[in-house]
Design an enzyme around this catalytic site. Structure first.
Site, PDB file in Angstrom:
ATOM      1  N   ASP A 134       0.851  -1.705  -0.056  1.00 28.91           N
ATOM      2  CA  ASP A 134      -0.086  -0.047  -0.328  1.00 28.91           C
ATOM      3  C   ASP A 134       0.764   1.434  -0.317  1.00 28.91           C
ATOM      4  O   ASP A 134       1.437   1.912   1.127  1.00 28.91           O
ATOM      5  CB  ASP A 134      -1.045   0.019   0.810  1.00 28.91           C
ATOM      6  CG  ASP A 134      -1.514   1.441   1.315  1.00 28.91           C
ATOM      7  OD1 ASP A 134      -1.816   1.754   0.294  1.00 28.91           O
ATOM      8  OD2 ASP A 134      -2.375   1.904   2.144  1.00 28.91           O
ATOM      9  N   ARG A 139     -11.204  -1.338   2.075  1.00 28.87           N
ATOM     10  CA  ARG A 139     -12.421  -1.068   2.177  1.00 28.87           C
ATOM     11  C   ARG A 139     -12.931  -1.288   0.964  1.00 28.87           C
ATOM     12  O   ARG A 139     -13.637  -0.860   0.768  1.00 28.87           O
ATOM     13  CB  ARG A 139     -13.238   0.630   2.815  1.00 28.87           C
ATOM     14  CG  ARG A 139     -12.467   2.027   2.055  1.00 28.87           C
ATOM     15  CD  ARG A 139     -12.877   3.517   3.492  1.00 28.87           C
ATOM     16  NE  ARG A 139     -11.810   3.357   4.208  1.00 28.87           N
ATOM     17  CZ  ARG A 139     -12.050   4.228   5.009  1.00 28.87           C
ATOM     18  NH1 ARG A 139     -13.124   4.837   4.932  1.00 28.87           N
ATOM     19  NH2 ARG A 139     -10.617   4.217   6.045  1.00 28.87           N
ATOM     20  N   LYS A 170       1.445   8.115   0.539  1.00 24.28           N
ATOM     21  CA  LYS A 170       2.044   8.167   1.945  1.00 24.28           C
ATOM     22  C   LYS A 170       3.137   8.429   1.654  1.00 24.28           C
ATOM     23  O   LYS A 170       4.084   8.213   1.085  1.00 24.28           O
ATOM     24  CB  LYS A 170       2.003   6.905   2.767  1.00 24.28           C
ATOM     25  CG  LYS A 170       0.578   5.811   2.882  1.00 24.28           C
ATOM     26  CD  LYS A 170       1.165   4.032   2.826  1.00 24.28           C
ATOM     27  CE  LYS A 170      -0.194   3.678   3.172  1.00 24.28           C
ATOM     28  NZ  LYS A 170      -1.428   4.373   4.413  1.00 24.28           N
TER      29      LYS A 170
HETATM   30  N1  BES Z   1      -3.183   0.377   5.366  1.00 29.95           N
HETATM   31  C1  BES Z   1      -3.697   1.245   5.279  1.00 29.95           C
HETATM   32  C2  BES Z   1      -3.368   1.658   6.806  1.00 29.95           C
HETATM   33  C3  BES Z   1      -2.867   1.170   8.391  1.00 29.95           C
HETATM   34  C4  BES Z   1      -2.473   2.178   8.658  1.00 29.95           C
HETATM   35  C5  BES Z   1      -2.702  -0.382   8.629  1.00 29.95           C
HETATM   36  C6  BES Z   1      -0.687   1.772   9.440  1.00 29.95           C
HETATM   37  C7  BES Z   1      -1.204  -0.620   9.166  1.00 29.95           C
HETATM   38  C8  BES Z   1      -0.586   0.530  10.071  1.00 29.95           C
HETATM   39  C9  BES Z   1      -5.021   2.231   4.847  1.00 29.95           C
HETATM   40  O1  BES Z   1      -5.121   1.651   3.477  1.00 29.95           O
HETATM   41  C10 BES Z   1      -4.422   3.308   4.959  1.00 29.95           C
HETATM   42  O2  BES Z   1      -3.659   3.510   4.829  1.00 29.95           O
HETATM   43  N2  BES Z   1      -5.233   3.933   5.709  1.00 29.95           N
HETATM   44  C11 BES Z   1      -5.817   5.311   5.954  1.00 29.95           C
HETATM   45  C12 BES Z   1      -7.213   5.819   5.842  1.00 29.95           C
HETATM   46  C13 BES Z   1      -7.478   7.454   5.774  1.00 29.95           C
HETATM   47  C14 BES Z   1      -6.765   7.656   4.352  1.00 29.95           C
HETATM   48  C15 BES Z   1      -9.107   7.503   6.064  1.00 29.95           C
HETATM   49  C16 BES Z   1      -5.121   5.813   7.161  1.00 29.95           C
HETATM   50  O3  BES Z   1      -5.551   5.320   7.844  1.00 29.95           O
HETATM   51  O4  BES Z   1      -4.426   6.985   7.367  1.00 29.95           O
HETATM   52 ZN    ZN Z   2      -3.999   0.115   2.882  1.00 33.14          ZN
HETATM   53 MN    MN Z   3      -3.590   2.475   2.227  1.00 38.90          MN
END
Ligand code: BES
Ligand code: ZN
Ligand code: MN
Length: 491
Positions: A261, A342, A268
């Site tokens: 991801d 999601r 990120k």
């Molecule tokens: N895979 C991430 C969530 C995550 C973060 C898992 C750290 C394990 C460790 C997920 O896809 C994500 O990036 N979520 C975002 C959502 C936001 C953009 C609403 C997040 O948590 O920042």
């Molecule tokens: Zn993710």
């Molecule tokens: Mn993500």
């Protein structure tokens, strides 16, 4: 797959203790009571164990701890591990004690002379879970060393062996999950992941891999839009275990399998991005549970579905602002391409209900960073539309020492997903980020299907050792879900 520590069960043989190589473990009670193997070790070492039992160190120690006597005189072993264990210890306490032995074991031989200890199968489980090390990419002297077996000797070894078998099936499932989660993304591509799942058909699982053309036919557009920036093809893998009654509605477990991801166009930050190799943790747990139920030939119907994608930025990646229609038909305005899990799950969950009409559905995902802010690395977040089903899961998790905590759902949270131009947005803003993510998923759950969402972002992989795992992937959830299957779906 990483070799699971072989566990051999043998009849108690006191004479073998003198010549056993590697480590020898004995059990004593916190009151300093010795069973026959402990007495034999004491005799061989000319009273070293008795002196330990008199010591301040022993008085301060607690049940479950190990005190090691190194290079014990009178024995061939390099270490005598004295495990302090209360006779009436619970299954979980015993498993933790076994884990303490498993941590010390390394790759060398271990003889655990358990005497007549009644829950000795849990010692075996603890050893198997904790004596894990992910060395697939290490080179050099110790790399690829065969793991010597742990021998568990017991007065009723056949009975212990029989009760250990289903536990060791769970240990094997858990270690498969860990391997998948630990594996880097250049190795565990979507294709490689699907391949490893396909190999489980040898265990009697029916495995089906759906490719991009098929997913497009099915209308899984939100899933496909996540993977469209990657050169690795998106896939959905369906695994079926039909050990229950013919036609009985199955438990469906659905996992987020984002093999890496990057965040996509909503990229990120660089720091820590390497951790996103674990973003397939939900799918990893689904794989481990399917392996466990197949290995122990569970008398239940269970289907496991995983959505395997890679979230990459590219010239044809999904953009923030794009509107995509889900398989259900609802449209999603993609505000942030990093809220991709999601989008994968909603299509796979819809498909799971559509195809299997499940009696219950559990989804698992490393879904939100906010989950780590809320519960840290101790417990996963649980969200549910059904109190009874959720309570059953929380009890199962508790019994396996896998922490989980329920969080609320509700209309006010759901309202945060309203979009000006589509049926919903894929993010609800920073407040209650884990809940709005769960709320998004619930829009794809039929009202008549008992459902639990498990956000395992904080527990799938951790930076320090846990009770049952070295740092890295934990395999959290395999044991709990296996128990849920046993408690609620087995005849
Ligand atoms: N895979 C991430 C969530 C995550 C973060 C898992 C750290 C394990 C460790 C997920 O896809 C994500 O990036 N979520 C975002 C959502 C936001 C953009 C609403 C997040 O948590 O920042
Ligand atoms: Zn993710
Ligand atoms: Mn993500």
């Amino acid at each position: 797959m990483t070799q699971l520590t072989p566990i051999e069960f043998q009849a108690t043989d006191l004479d073998a203790m003198a010549t056993a190589k590697g480590r020898v473990a004995i059990l004593v009670t916190p009151e300093g009571e010795m069973n026959p193997p402990a007495r034999r070790a004491n005799k061989l070492t000319r009273g070293a164990v008795a002196r330990l039992l008199e010591s301040d160190r022993f008085v301060k120690a607690k049940s479950g701890q190990v005190i090691t006597l190194a290079w014990p005189g009178g024995m061939a072993a390099e270490a005598l591990d004295v495990l302090i264990l209360e006779k009436g210890s619970s299954a979980l306490e015993t498993r933790r004690a076994g884990s303490a032995l498993g941590k010390l074991k390394g790759t060398g031989p271990l003889l655990v002379a358990a005497g007549s200890y009644s829950r000795a199968q849990e010692l075996a489980m603890g050893i198997a879970l904790r004596n894990y090390s992910f060395d697939a990419h290490k080179t050099g002297e110790d790399a690829g060393a065969e793991i010597e077996p742990a021998v568990l000797s017991h007065n009723r070894h056949e009975r212990i062996e029989a009760s250990a078998a289903p536990l060791l099936a769970v240990a094997e499932g858990t270690c498969m999950t860990r391997d998948l989660v630990n594996e880097p993304a250049n190795v565990l591509t979507t294709t490689e992941f699907a391949q490893r799942l396909d190999e489980m058909s040898a265990l009697g699982l029916k495995v089906e891999v759906l490719d991009e053309d098929r997913l497009a036919e099915l209308g899984m557009r939100t899933l496909l839009c996540v993977g469209q920036g990657s050169d690795s093809p998106s896939k959905v893998v369906v695994m079926e275990w039909n050990g229950g009654e013919d036609g009985a509605a199955p438990l469906a477990i659905v996992g987020k399998g984002v093999v890496f991801d990057t965040g996509g166009i909503s990229l990120k930050p660089a720091g820590g991005m390497e951790d996103m190799t674990m973003d397939m943790g939900g799918a990893g747990v689904v794989a481990g549970v399917m392996r466990a139920v197949a290995l122990r030939k569970a008398k239940a119907n269970v289907v496991g579905l995983v959505g395997l994608v890679e979230n990459m930025p590219s010239g044809n990646a999904t953009r923030p602002g794009d509107v995509v229609a889900s398989m259900k038909g609802d449209t999603v305005e993609i505000i942030n391409t990093d809220a991709e899990g999601r989008l994968v799950l909603c299509d796979v969950m819809w498909y799971a209900q559509d195809r299997f009409n499940p009696a219950g559905m559990v989804d698992l995902a490393t879904l939100t960073g906010a989950m780590i802010i809320a519960l840290g690395h101790e417990r996963a977040g649980a969200f549910s539309n059904n109190d009874d089903f959720c309570d059953a899961f929380l009890r199962a998790a508790d019994a396996e020492g896998e922490g989980a905590w329920r969080l609320p759902l509700g209309k006010a949270y759901d309202d945060l997903l309203k979009s000006r131009i589509a049926d919903m947005k894929n993010v609800g803003g920073r407040p209650a980020g884990s809940i709005t993510a769960a709320q998004f998923l619930q829009r794809f759950v039929r009202d008549d299907v008992p459902w639990i969402h498990l956000d395992i972002a904080g527990v799938a992989s951790v930076k320090s050792d846990t009770d049952f795992a070295p740092k890295g992937a934990t395999g959290w959830g395999v044991a709990a879900l296996n128990r849920l299957v046993a408690d609620r779906f087995e005849a």
